[in-house]
Design an enzyme around this catalytic site. Structure first.
Site, PDB file in Angstrom:
ATOM      1  N   ARG A   1      21.153 -45.181  35.288  1.00  0.00           N
ATOM      2  CA  ARG A   1      21.075 -44.149  34.258  1.00  0.00           C
ATOM      3  C   ARG A   1      21.877 -44.559  33.021  1.00  0.00           C
ATOM      4  NH1 ARG A   1      19.420 -41.846  31.042  1.00  0.00           N
ATOM      5  NH2 ARG A   1      18.997 -39.655  30.681  1.00  0.00           N
TER       6      ARG A   1
ATOM      7  N   HIS B   1      27.544 -36.710  24.398  1.00  0.00           N
ATOM      8  CA  HIS B   1      27.870 -35.934  25.608  1.00  0.00           C
ATOM      9  C   HIS B   1      29.184 -35.151  25.532  1.00  0.00           C
ATOM     10  CE1 HIS B   1      24.369 -37.403  27.641  1.00  0.00           C
ATOM     11  NE2 HIS B   1      24.725 -38.669  27.446  1.00  0.00           N
TER      12      HIS B   1
ATOM     13  N   CYS C   1      20.966 -45.113  28.908  1.00  0.00           N
ATOM     14  CA  CYS C   1      21.637 -44.541  27.740  1.00  0.00           C
ATOM     15  C   CYS C   1      22.138 -45.625  26.794  1.00  0.00           C
ATOM     16  CB  CYS C   1      22.782 -43.629  28.167  1.00  0.00           C
ATOM     17  SG  CYS C   1      22.225 -41.929  28.416  1.00  0.00           S
TER      18      CYS C   1
ATOM     19  N   CYS D   1      29.134 -42.748  23.388  1.00  0.00           N
ATOM     20  CA  CYS D   1      28.681 -41.849  24.446  1.00  0.00           C
ATOM     21  C   CYS D   1      29.153 -40.428  24.123  1.00  0.00           C
ATOM     22  CB  CYS D   1      29.278 -42.247  25.804  1.00  0.00           C
ATOM     23  SG  CYS D   1      29.142 -43.978  26.266  1.00  0.00           S
TER      24      CYS D   1
HETATM   25  C1  HEC Z   1      21.751 -40.665  21.372  1.00  0.00           C
HETATM   26  C2  HEC Z   1      22.423 -39.796  22.325  1.00  0.00           C
HETATM   27  C3  HEC Z   1      22.994 -40.428  23.582  1.00  0.00           C
HETATM   28  C4  HEC Z   1      23.999 -41.368  23.680  1.00  0.00           C
HETATM   29  C5  HEC Z   1      24.716 -42.071  22.567  1.00  0.00           C
HETATM   30  C6  HEC Z   1      24.271 -41.500  25.102  1.00  0.00           C
HETATM   31  N1  HEC Z   1      23.444 -40.699  25.836  1.00  0.00           N
HETATM   32 FE1  HEC Z   1      23.570 -40.310  27.816  1.00  0.00          FE
HETATM   33  N2  HEC Z   1      21.951 -39.099  27.707  1.00  0.00           N
HETATM   34  C7  HEC Z   1      21.261 -38.784  26.544  1.00  0.00           C
HETATM   35  C8  HEC Z   1      20.140 -37.922  26.874  1.00  0.00           C
HETATM   36  C9  HEC Z   1      19.124 -37.352  25.881  1.00  0.00           C
HETATM   37  C10 HEC Z   1      20.175 -37.725  28.271  1.00  0.00           C
HETATM   38  C11 HEC Z   1      19.229 -36.860  29.127  1.00  0.00           C
HETATM   39  C12 HEC Z   1      19.657 -35.398  28.988  1.00  0.00           C
HETATM   40  C13 HEC Z   1      21.024 -35.176  29.581  1.00  0.00           C
HETATM   41  O1  HEC Z   1      21.154 -34.965  30.786  1.00  0.00           O
HETATM   42  O2  HEC Z   1      22.018 -35.258  28.832  1.00  0.00           O
HETATM   43  C14 HEC Z   1      21.338 -38.455  28.753  1.00  0.00           C
HETATM   44  C15 HEC Z   1      21.748 -38.485  30.072  1.00  0.00           C
HETATM   45  C16 HEC Z   1      22.894 -39.124  30.540  1.00  0.00           C
HETATM   46  C17 HEC Z   1      23.351 -39.070  31.897  1.00  0.00           C
HETATM   47  C18 HEC Z   1      22.674 -38.330  33.050  1.00  0.00           C
HETATM   48  C19 HEC Z   1      23.031 -36.883  33.064  1.00  0.00           C
HETATM   49  C20 HEC Z   1      22.443 -36.120  34.214  1.00  0.00           C
HETATM   50  O3  HEC Z   1      22.687 -34.904  34.310  1.00  0.00           O
HETATM   51  O4  HEC Z   1      21.767 -36.696  35.055  1.00  0.00           O
HETATM   52  C21 HEC Z   1      24.504 -39.815  31.967  1.00  0.00           C
HETATM   53  C22 HEC Z   1      25.371 -40.054  33.179  1.00  0.00           C
HETATM   54  C23 HEC Z   1      24.735 -40.346  30.645  1.00  0.00           C
HETATM   55  N3  HEC Z   1      23.748 -39.885  29.811  1.00  0.00           N
HETATM   56  C24 HEC Z   1      25.794 -41.185  30.298  1.00  0.00           C
HETATM   57  C25 HEC Z   1      25.929 -41.792  29.057  1.00  0.00           C
HETATM   58  C26 HEC Z   1      26.907 -42.818  28.752  1.00  0.00           C
HETATM   59  C27 HEC Z   1      27.917 -43.368  29.737  1.00  0.00           C
HETATM   60  C28 HEC Z   1      26.736 -43.162  27.448  1.00  0.00           C
HETATM   61  C29 HEC Z   1      27.437 -44.266  26.667  1.00  0.00           C
HETATM   62  C30 HEC Z   1      27.272 -45.599  27.197  1.00  0.00           C
HETATM   63  C31 HEC Z   1      25.667 -42.324  26.926  1.00  0.00           C
HETATM   64  N4  HEC Z   1      25.187 -41.529  27.925  1.00  0.00           N
HETATM   65  C32 HEC Z   1      25.224 -42.343  25.629  1.00  0.00           C
HETATM   66  C33 HEC Z   1      21.598 -39.176  25.276  1.00  0.00           C
HETATM   67  C34 HEC Z   1      22.637 -40.045  24.943  1.00  0.00           C
END
Ligand code: HEC
Length: 301
Positions: free
Chosen positions: A258, A219, A262, A215
């Site tokens: 959400r 992020h 991810c 993650c």
């Molecule tokens: C390959 C890249 C990638 C990985 C790895 C990833 N994410 Fe994301 N995530 C994104 C994208 C693209 C979005 C949509 C854009 C944003 O708000 O960041 C998102 C959105 C989110 C959001 C919503 C943000 C908002 O403002 O509404 C959360 C919460 C989140 N991720 C949590 C996680 C968690 C917890 C993990 C691990 C389990 C994870 N992400 C792993 C790409 C990733």
């Protein structure tokens, strides 16, 4: 007699001391994260060192610099100017208003079969910023877990944690908290709670799935970078605004939903929405928004 009083005082002093210590590591993590994000988005000058692959023109024109504290509650819209414009337009007619009303109805006017209601479980609805809580014997309890526990205690069927009534009631709780100017205040006050936090942190930083991504890759280190058309939101402040109306969903959904999305992006098989994995992860995530305003419900792409 005197001895007992002294012993009592000593035990009292000791427990105060240790209550402060259980969250020492989490506070250190939060401080370091906030400093990292504020530095990363401080000025255009030197931005190439954080964003080596972002076109210069994008850094010049589309980025807002000088972000501090509360700014981060907006996720990627905190720094992405074009995205923020669209977001402001969408918020002129917020698509989640009906959800708040539906949640209020569930809270105020819906009785369980036994005559009780959510008010009996949650006398004050402005509680979004206090969850998750760590409860001895139960572990991490998210707001969705607490809502389902309330239903079960009253002989009702638990709800789907992803959307529908669950998202509506959470929207009302979030709205009530926002109206009162509440901020996130997540507590770690026992050894077990600290262990759950550490577990959530480990999940966040470990590489998983066939893509071997964590993650944090997206992020923390990745915050501010772009994946195809999407700017990545920073961990700091990332969960302040849930439940969220996503254009991709065309409806309101919970944080659990959400995260599941991810996990899929990560090339991972997903975990259950009420699993220990999910609950510990949300404990860590929400702690990383401690001190920030409750800002939900809101809209995201
Ligand atoms: C390959 C890249 C990638 C990985 C790895 C990833 N994410 Fe994301 N995530 C994104 C994208 C693209 C979005 C949509 C854009 C944003 O708000 O960041 C998102 C959105 C989110 C959001 C919503 C943000 C908002 O403002 O509404 C959360 C919460 C989140 N991720 C949590 C996680 C968690 C917890 C993990 C691990 C389990 C994870 N992400 C792993 C790409 C990733």
């Amino acid at each position: 007699m005197r001895k007992t009083i002294v012993a009592g005082l000593l035990i009292g002093a000791f427990s105060v001391l240790s209550a402060g210590e259980f969250d020492a590591q989490a506070n250190k993590d939060l401080k370091a994260l906030k400093e990292y994000m504020e530095k990363k988005f401080a000025t255009r000058k030197g931005a190439e060192s954080y964003f080596p692959y972002t076109p210069k023109e994008e850094l010049d024109k589309n980025f807002k610099w000088g972000l501090k504290g509360d700014d981060f509650r907006l996720g990627s819209y905190a720094y992405n100017k074009n995205g923020k414009e669209q977001y402001d337009e969408m918020n002129e007619m917020p698509p989640y208003e009906d959800n708040i009303d539906a949640g209020e109805e569930l809270y105020k006017n819906t009785k369980f079969k036994n005559g009780k209601s959510f008010k009996d479980c949650f006398p004050d609805p402005a509680i979004k910023g206090e969850y998750p809580k760590f409860v001895k014997g139960k572990g991490v309890v998210t707001l969705a877990d607490a809502i389902n526990a309330c239903l079960k205690e009253n002989g009702e069927k638990p709800w789907d944690m992803a959307k529908g009534k669950m998202a509506d009631l959470e929207a009302f709780f979030a709205h009530a908290s926002k109206e009162k100017g509440k901020r996130y205040h997540i507590v770690i006050n026992s050894k077990e709670a600290a262990a759950a936090y550490e577990d959530g942190k480990k999940i966040y930083y470990s590489q998983r799935g066939y893509l071997k991504l964590s993650c944090a890759n997206c992020h923390v280190q990745g915050a501010g970078k772009r994946v195809r058309n999407e700017y990545l939101s920073p961990l700091y402040g990332q969960v302040t605004h849930f439940p969220v109306y996503r254009l991709a969903w065309e409806e309101l959904g919970t944080l659990q939903r959400r995260i599941k999305g991810c996990e899929k992006n990560q090339g991972e098989t997903t975990h259950k929405l009420d699993s220990k994995w999910m609950r510990d992860l949300i404990y860590f995530l929400t702690y990383m928004s401690n001190g920030l305003p409750v800002d939900g419900p809101d809209i995201r792409k």
